[in-house]
Every structure is written in C-alpha cells, then in structure tokens.
Motif scaffolding. Structure first.
Motif, short mmCIF file in Angstrom:
data_model
loop_
_atom_site.label_atom_id
_atom_site.label_comp_id
_atom_site.label_asym_id
_atom_site.label_seq_id
_atom_site.Cartn_x
_atom_site.Cartn_y
_atom_site.Cartn_z
N GLU A 1 1.24 2.86 4.23
CA GLU A 1 0.77 4.01 4.99
C GLU A 1 0.05 5.01 4.10
OE1 GLU A 1 4.05 5.72 7.14
OE2 GLU A 1 4.69 3.77 7.92
N THR A 2 0.65 5.31 2.93
CA THR A 2 0.12 6.37 2.07
C THR A 2 -1.12 5.94 1.31
OG1 THR A 2 2.34 7.27 1.79
CG2 THR A 2 0.69 7.92 0.17
N ARG A 3 -1.10 4.74 0.75
CA ARG A 3 -2.18 4.34 -0.15
C ARG A 3 -3.26 3.51 0.53
NH1 ARG A 3 -2.28 4.64 -5.59
NH2 ARG A 3 -1.06 6.50 -5.11
N VAL B 1 3.21 -2.56 -7.10
CA VAL B 1 4.42 -3.37 -6.96
C VAL B 1 5.07 -3.61 -8.31
CG1 VAL B 1 5.28 -5.65 -6.30
CG2 VAL B 1 3.67 -4.46 -4.82
N LYS B 2 4.26 -3.82 -9.34
CA LYS B 2 4.82 -4.00 -10.68
C LYS B 2 5.59 -2.77 -11.12
CE LYS B 2 3.45 -4.90 -15.47
NZ LYS B 2 2.32 -5.15 -16.40
N ARG B 3 5.02 -1.58 -10.93
CA ARG B 3 5.68 -0.34 -11.33
C ARG B 3 6.96 -0.12 -10.51
NH1 ARG B 3 1.19 4.29 -11.26
NH2 ARG B 3 2.99 5.54 -11.93
N LEU B 4 6.89 -0.39 -9.23
CA LEU B 4 8.07 -0.22 -8.38
C LEU B 4 9.17 -1.21 -8.78
CD1 LEU B 4 6.33 0.23 -4.91
CD2 LEU B 4 7.61 1.98 -6.17
N SER B 5 8.79 -2.41 -9.16
CA SER B 5 9.77 -3.42 -9.58
C SER B 5 10.49 -3.01 -10.85
CB SER B 5 9.08 -4.78 -9.79
OG SER B 5 8.51 -5.24 -8.59
N GLN B 6 9.87 -2.14 -11.63
CA GLN B 6 10.48 -1.63 -12.84
C GLN B 6 11.30 -0.36 -12.58
OE1 GLN B 6 6.97 -1.20 -15.26
NE2 GLN B 6 7.00 -3.34 -15.91
N LYS B 7 11.52 -0.07 -11.29
CA LYS B 7 12.36 1.03 -10.83
C LYS B 7 11.73 2.42 -11.02
CE LYS B 7 16.25 -0.82 -9.27
NZ LYS B 7 17.18 -0.25 -8.31
N GLU B 8 10.42 2.44 -11.21
CA GLU B 8 9.77 3.75 -11.26
C GLU B 8 9.81 4.37 -9.87
OE1 GLU B 8 5.54 5.85 -12.62
OE2 GLU B 8 5.91 3.72 -13.04
N PRO B 9 10.15 5.66 -9.73
CA PRO B 9 10.22 6.28 -8.40
C PRO B 9 8.91 6.13 -7.64
CG PRO B 9 11.23 7.70 -10.03
CD PRO B 9 10.58 6.58 -10.79
N VAL B 10 9.02 5.80 -6.37
CA VAL B 10 7.82 5.59 -5.56
C VAL B 10 6.95 6.84 -5.51
CG1 VAL B 10 9.00 6.21 -3.39
CG2 VAL B 10 6.98 4.71 -3.34
N TYR C 1 6.32 8.89 -7.97
CA TYR C 1 5.47 8.87 -9.16
C TYR C 1 4.38 7.80 -9.02
CZ TYR C 1 8.93 11.74 -11.68
OH TYR C 1 9.77 12.74 -12.10
N VAL C 2 4.75 6.66 -8.49
CA VAL C 2 3.79 5.56 -8.34
C VAL C 2 2.65 5.97 -7.41
CG1 VAL C 2 3.47 3.20 -7.53
CG2 VAL C 2 5.53 3.81 -8.81
N LEU C 3 2.99 6.64 -6.31
CA LEU C 3 1.97 7.10 -5.36
C LEU C 3 1.36 8.43 -5.76
CD1 LEU C 3 3.72 6.14 -1.99
CD2 LEU C 3 1.98 4.85 -3.26
N GLY C 4 2.04 9.15 -6.67
CA GLY C 4 1.52 10.42 -7.13
C GLY C 4 1.73 11.57 -6.16
N GLN C 5 2.62 11.40 -5.20
CA GLN C 5 2.80 12.46 -4.20
C GLN C 5 4.14 12.31 -3.49
OE1 GLN C 5 -0.64 11.10 -1.71
NE2 GLN C 5 0.84 11.22 -0.03
N THR C 6 4.55 13.43 -2.86
CA THR C 6 5.73 13.42 -2.01
C THR C 6 5.60 14.53 -1.00
OG1 THR C 6 8.15 13.31 -2.03
CG2 THR C 6 7.14 15.01 -3.39
N ASP C 7 6.32 14.42 0.09
CA ASP C 7 6.29 15.45 1.13
C ASP C 7 7.43 16.44 0.94
OD1 ASP C 7 4.06 14.36 2.33
OD2 ASP C 7 5.22 13.14 3.74
N PHE C 8 7.14 17.71 1.23
CA PHE C 8 8.15 18.76 1.11
C PHE C 8 7.83 19.83 2.14
CE2 PHE C 8 9.93 22.70 -0.54
CZ PHE C 8 11.18 22.31 -1.00
N CYS C 9 8.77 20.04 3.07
CA CYS C 9 8.61 21.06 4.11
C CYS C 9 7.27 20.93 4.83
CB CYS C 9 8.77 22.46 3.52
SG CYS C 9 10.46 22.88 3.05
N PRO D 1 5.47 11.89 -13.66
CA PRO D 1 6.51 11.98 -14.69
C PRO D 1 6.36 13.28 -15.47
CG PRO D 1 5.55 9.79 -14.64
CD PRO D 1 4.72 10.61 -13.71
N GLY D 2 7.49 13.93 -15.68
CA GLY D 2 7.47 15.24 -16.31
C GLY D 2 7.79 16.36 -15.35
N VAL D 3 7.82 16.04 -14.06
CA VAL D 3 8.21 17.03 -13.06
C VAL D 3 9.22 16.38 -12.12
CG1 VAL D 3 6.31 16.47 -11.50
CG2 VAL D 3 7.38 18.70 -11.35
N LEU D 4 10.26 17.12 -11.77
CA LEU D 4 11.31 16.60 -10.91
C LEU D 4 10.77 16.31 -9.51
CD1 LEU D 4 14.45 16.18 -11.21
CD2 LEU D 4 14.70 18.35 -10.00
#
Length: 284
Positions: free
Chosen positions: A30-32, A60-69, A71-79, A87-90
């Motif tokens: 959906e996102t990418r 998929v490679k990055r996600l398989s290595q347990k990197e948070p989705v 960070y992989v997508l470079g975004q998240t939803d908030f409010c 990486p470098g920001v919570l």
C-alpha cells in the motif's frame, strides 16, 4: 491474494509470526507500490518495472533482517499525519499518540488562546508538530540532544507546514534550568525510560536498530530523566502550567511520588489503551 503479496508474505514468515508478516506485506504494497486494501484482498496485482522489482527485493531483504518496517519505508503514521523516520530516531508508538491527544483535549477545554509549549526529547518531532498543527495559536518549541533526530524533525516540520522552534539541548545538563522567569504553559516529554535489565524482554528489531540513547536509563536510576524534567518544570512552568510525560509502566507510583516531592500538584496517573499505567499529568 496476489503474487506480490504472496512473495513478501512467504519470505517474511521465516522471520515473523504469520499475522505480523501479513500486516507488513500489506503495508509495503500500500505504502510503496500503491496497491489498495481492496486490490490485495481481491487478488489484483500490477506489473512491476525492473526498478520496482529490485526495490521490492531490497525491502524484503531488510525486513527479513528484522529492520523495523518504518525505517525500511522511511515513514510512519502518527495522529493522522505521516512522519519521516530513519535509524537514529525513535519510531513513534501508539501510546505517545494517546499522550498527545490528552494534551490537545485538555488545551481545547482550557481555553488558552496562545500557549507556550515545550517538547523535551522531540525525536522525529511527532509530538511538537502535531501540537503545533492541532493548536494553531500555540507557540511550540522542541529540544533534543541528537542532531540527527533534530534534522529529521525539522524536515518533518517543513514538509507538514508546522512552525516549531527546534533546538539542540540536553535536559540533563541544561543552563536554562537556572531560568527564574516562567516560560511555558505546557511541557511534554517522552524521555528514555526503559531500564537496562528490561532489554531481555524487548524485540530484536528494537534492540538492533532503534537508538539506545532514546530508550534506556541505568538500572540504578530509572527516574533519571523525570527528576531533571520535574525540576526544570518547577522552575520554568507558568503558574497553573501543566507537565505531561510518558512513563515506564513499572514506575507509575514512584514517578508520581517524585513529582509530588518536587512540589507539583494535581498529579494524575493515566492508563493507556492496553491498560498499562503509561502517562502522567501534573500542574505547577
């Protein structure tokens, strides 16, 4: 389900529970790649270019290595808004959304026309930017010790059109703690609060990728940041001003007592959606 969904799901099932792999696969498509939930549920697929196929393989490679989705997508939803993260920001959590919404509800009910607000340890800027946009008359400032986090926060503010004054400052070693004149109507913070001994109970993706500086406090002083924030609030909140913090659910009573001992009043301990004691509000 479509072929692209099955490809992601099958690869991720080796590293994640099926329900989580399914949710991540949907989010990636959906996102990418612009597929809708209906497309995915109806098994509709689309043709991927060579570049897109390579991008999907890398994701998929990055996600398989347990990197948070996030960070992989470079975004998240908030409010209800989309924030850039790296990486470098919570990665912002739903509990922090609840804290932010509590402030907005209180502020709208209080009738303050133009409150001065400080966000301590802003990270991605999600709290400060949300407050700035939901309370358009507010004057919002935000501090963080991490220049990397501040760079991301500034980009988020610029992209979302929020007027926030970001500054690099360490609340544990802040010259302005000696400030005598009141500055703020509201101070808010989601500081580091996870004790070192709690590492063993945390997910691998958090431990490997999210910044330890934003997460952990020493076992011998779990209230380290709350003491500094409380002392700062006593000096710089205006009379009647409010302090809001997110807390470690294991230290709700101890944090409450700390704020009371500093002279803050009307200390309210509130549970989150998961029924954990997760946030506190108090007054100057």
């Amino acid at each position: 389900m479509n072929a692209s969904f099955n490809y992601i799901f099958d690869r991720l099932c080796m590293s994640y529970p099926a329900s989580e792999a399914r949710a991540i696969a949907r989010l990636v498509l959906e996102t990418r790649f612009g597929l809708t939930p209906i497309d995915i549920c109806m098994g509709r697929d689309r043709t991927f270019s060579l570049e897109e196929r390579r991008e999907l393989e890398n994701i998929v490679k990055r996600l398989s290595q347990k990197e948070p989705v996030q960070y992989v997508l470079g975004q998240t939803d908030f409010c209800g808004r989309t924030f850039s993260v790296a990486p470098g920001v919570l990665v912002p959590r739903p509990e922090t959304e609840e804290l932010t919404e509590w402030i907005i509800q209180d502020e709208k009910a209080s009738g303050f026309s133009s409150p001065d607000i400080l966000d301590i340890g802003t990270g991605s800027g999600c709290i400060a930017i949300t407050l700035s946009q939901e309370l358009p008359q507010a004057q919002v400032s935000a501090i963080d010790i991490s220049t990397q986090a501040l760079a991301i926060a500034r980009k988020n503010a610029e992209r979302l059109g929020a007027a926030v004054d970001f500054r690099c400052q360490d609340i544990l070693d802040s010259p302005s703690k000696d400030q005598d004149s009141p500055l703020w109507d509201i101070i808010v913070s989601n500081p580091p609060y996870v004790c070192e001994h709690e590492r063993e109970d945390m997910e691998e993706n958090v431990l490997r990728y999210e910044p330890s500086q934003a997460l952990f406090v020493p076992d011998h002083d779990p209230l380290l940041f709350y003491r500094a924030i409380g002392e700062y609030a006593v000096k710089t909140l205006k009379e009647g001003g409010r302090l809001y913090v997110e807390i470690n659910r294991a230290y709700g009573w101890e944090t409450t007592r700390l704020f009371q001992s500093l002279g803050l009043r009307d200390v309210t301990l509130k549970k989150d959606f998961y029924d954990n004691e997760r946030m506190i509000r108090c007054r100057k």
